[in-house]
Design a protein around this motif. Sequence first.
Motif, PDB file in Angstrom:
ATOM      1  N   TYR A 392       0.818  -1.223   0.000  1.00  0.00           N
ATOM      2  CA  TYR A 392       0.000   0.000   0.000  1.00  0.00           C
ATOM      3  C   TYR A 392       0.848   1.268   0.000  1.00  0.00           C
ATOM      4  O   TYR A 392       0.530   2.232  -0.700  1.00  0.00           O
ATOM      5  N   GLU A 469      -8.035  -4.112   1.335  1.00  0.00           N
ATOM      6  CA  GLU A 469      -8.613  -3.516   0.133  1.00  0.00           C
ATOM      7  C   GLU A 469      -7.798  -2.326  -0.353  1.00  0.00           C
ATOM      8  O   GLU A 469      -7.665  -2.087  -1.552  1.00  0.00           O
ATOM      9  N   PHE A 470      -7.211  -1.579   0.592  1.00  0.00           N
ATOM     10  CA  PHE A 470      -6.362  -0.454   0.202  1.00  0.00           C
ATOM     11  C   PHE A 470      -5.142  -0.957  -0.579  1.00  0.00           C
ATOM     12  O   PHE A 470      -4.734  -0.357  -1.587  1.00  0.00           O
ATOM     13  N   GLN A 473      -6.157  -2.156  -4.111  1.00  0.00           N
ATOM     14  CA  GLN A 473      -6.408  -1.045  -5.038  1.00  0.00           C
ATOM     15  C   GLN A 473      -5.109  -0.473  -5.575  1.00  0.00           C
ATOM     16  O   GLN A 473      -5.050  -0.014  -6.717  1.00  0.00           O
ATOM     17  N   SER A 476      -4.043  -2.895  -8.299  1.00  0.00           N
ATOM     18  CA  SER A 476      -4.902  -2.736  -9.471  1.00  0.00           C
ATOM     19  C   SER A 476      -5.160  -4.060 -10.190  1.00  0.00           C
ATOM     20  O   SER A 476      -6.293  -4.430 -10.457  1.00  0.00           O
ATOM     21  N   GLU A 477      -4.078  -4.800 -10.501  1.00  0.00           N
ATOM     22  CA  GLU A 477      -4.241  -6.072 -11.192  1.00  0.00           C
ATOM     23  C   GLU A 477      -3.091  -7.007 -10.848  1.00  0.00           C
ATOM     24  O   GLU A 477      -2.060  -6.582 -10.322  1.00  0.00           O
ATOM     25  N   HIS A 482      -7.885  -8.232 -13.246  1.00  0.00           N
ATOM     26  CA  HIS A 482      -8.281  -7.126 -12.382  1.00  0.00           C
ATOM     27  C   HIS A 482      -8.973  -7.641 -11.131  1.00  0.00           C
ATOM     28  O   HIS A 482      -9.647  -8.670 -11.148  1.00  0.00           O
ATOM     29  N   ASN A 485     -14.345  -6.154  -6.369  1.00  0.00           N
ATOM     30  CA  ASN A 485     -15.088  -6.323  -5.126  1.00  0.00           C
ATOM     31  C   ASN A 485     -16.487  -6.821  -5.460  1.00  0.00           C
ATOM     32  O   ASN A 485     -17.205  -6.190  -6.240  1.00  0.00           O
ATOM     33  N   ALA A 488     -19.243  -4.320  -5.266  1.00  0.00           N
ATOM     34  CA  ALA A 488     -19.189  -3.104  -6.083  1.00  0.00           C
ATOM     35  C   ALA A 488     -20.251  -3.148  -7.168  1.00  0.00           C
ATOM     36  O   ALA A 488     -20.713  -4.219  -7.572  1.00  0.00           O
ATOM     37  N   MET A 545     -14.205   4.741  -5.910  1.00  0.00           N
ATOM     38  CA  MET A 545     -13.022   4.153  -5.291  1.00  0.00           C
ATOM     39  C   MET A 545     -13.251   3.713  -3.842  1.00  0.00           C
ATOM     40  O   MET A 545     -12.603   2.798  -3.353  1.00  0.00           O
ATOM     41  N   SER A 547     -15.223   1.913  -1.053  1.00  0.00           N
ATOM     42  CA  SER A 547     -16.257   0.912  -0.815  1.00  0.00           C
ATOM     43  C   SER A 547     -16.867   1.125   0.568  1.00  0.00           C
ATOM     44  O   SER A 547     -16.361   1.914   1.372  1.00  0.00           O
ATOM     45  N   MET A 550     -14.291   0.262   3.154  1.00  0.00           N
ATOM     46  CA  MET A 550     -13.290   1.315   3.305  1.00  0.00           C
ATOM     47  C   MET A 550     -13.860   2.493   4.094  1.00  0.00           C
ATOM     48  O   MET A 550     -13.155   3.112   4.900  1.00  0.00           O
TER      49      MET A 550
END
Length: 624
Positions: A392, A469-470, A473, A476-477, A482, A485, A488, A545, A547, A550
């Motif tokens: 992160y 989750e941070f 993100q 990204s992939e 990818h 969530n 989402a 961005m 969720s 988050m």
Amino acid sequence: MRKKQFKAESKKLLDMMINSIYTHKEIFLRELISNGSDAIDKLYFRSLTDESVGMYKEDFHIFITPDKDARTLTIEDNGCGMTADELESNLGTIAKSGSLDFKKDMEEKSEVEIIGQFGVGFYSAFMVSDKVTVLSRAFGEESANLWTSQGADGYTIEPAEKDTAGTVITLYLKEDTEEEKYSDYLETYKITSLVKKYSDYIRYPIMMDVETTHPVEGKEDEYETVTETRTLNSMVPLWRKNKNEITEEEYESFYKDKFYDYTAPAKVIHSKVEGQATYDALLFIPKKAPYDYYTKEYEKGLQLYSNGVLIMDKCPDLLPDYFSFVKGLVDSSDLTLNISRETLQHDYQLKLIARTIEKKIKSELTNMLKNDRENYEEFYKAFGMQLKYGVYESYGANKETLQDLLLFVSSHEDKLTTLNEYCDRMKEDQENIYYACGETKAKIDMLPQVEAVKDKGFEILYFTDNVDEFAIQMMSEYDQKHFVNVCADNLDLSSDEEKEAVKKENEDSKELLDKMKDALGGSVTSVRFTNTLKNHPACLTSEGMVSTEMEKVLNSMPNSNGEVKAETVLEINANHPVAEKLKTLSDENLTKYAKLLYMQARLIGGLTIEDPAEFSSLISELMV
């Protein structure tokens, strides 16, 4: 007797020595012991070509003698010693280093490791002393000389008597003050601890007479005091031995004693590196996290040695933050130290060492993951969160280094899995890596979206740490797949026919859905029907961005004012009986149902509701 004055520049430097250069006064003992070791090294080198020295080689040592009555501390070596001219040259001119001159002369002839470089270490004695004497006799000379100084006023050199070659430095300690208790340096425990801390791996014995009390044999309640000569240092560093000479028990014992851990390490990394940066490293990956590891009080860093002498107890620059759990040490003769030998003069060599250490740690963790999975998973439970923080931080700059070390609980057999293992199990037509967030796996499994995704046969990763989750993100992939969530709004696993049917349902019910959105007063960005919820009546999905999970994490942080809001959509199961019920309600009751479904969806998603009393009232009203 020669009475001399220090030069003006030397007086200034001596004042700096006493008041500025060294951070800790206790360093003086390290410096004087190192000087003694250098003096013995010089005589040892001479023994390689001079047979007259050979008889002394087996008895090389440094001896420390505290005298509480006289308030003196003596450090004696049986090394090369100094003539009167050498005393004046080496001690009369501050920053004149005989060791450095010797090192330059021998640079291409010998492997003898000389510690001293600057010629200032001796003067650290004045940090704790009012007066210093140096009695020295050069090897091969018949006479000795005594150098005496009380500081910046100057020094004297006069003939003296000494039976053997070598040097005796006597410190007349300062009187104790409220800030400094100089008499501590006369205590056995203090001297022993300083030798162990700074000079444990000086290659020659550092000895001291120690008084111990023993019961008198055959006489009850009677004791006698016996003086024993002890060697205070280990001499041979474990990390300089060949790995095949060291047992697992020796590594474990060293680790536990040195780093105060009661459990054996998960991994030992013992390496010798030669090249642009030459060093020995002995690193340990712990099994368990220290009690303060995830707090601000925890200090990372490896012990840093130069030729076996401790320079820094914790050098933070040797480890990246995401490997801050590693314990151990680095010993290098390549380091360019500052004048006090407490810190580095510049960090070029240190950066080279740090880069190779980082690669080595990554390689060893990868090997443990592949070949010792059980041990790795135990390590990961303690430090996996730190690896995620590493992904992160710095906007994902370290993701390539760390991503293959990450583990997540998976819906596949409820075991920990790597991202690579997840991808290997993916369906042929699967394009995304699916995950869901929550406090526990059990609570995540209660989410309506999770049930729907699992029903489609897709594997889900469970994110239960706040950082998960941070970190994802930032990645990204992974392997061109990818991360998605399942909660989402961009999740869509329906067939084309199902998508078309739900699209028509939303168009036909636009007026109803708009009224429900208005009834919620801006709590959601929209209300819509969905066909992905299976048995659940409603859920919240997030847009953008941030969720819902988050939102919960960010609002729980210190100093948070609770203003972080995820953009959410209230989704209603088009196939659930509640959908038909909504179409029959009056506007007043539709408002009540909208609020009830929204609050119900927040609770299922692990979020709080602002007005529990209203929720209770609505349920009671519908019940009657």
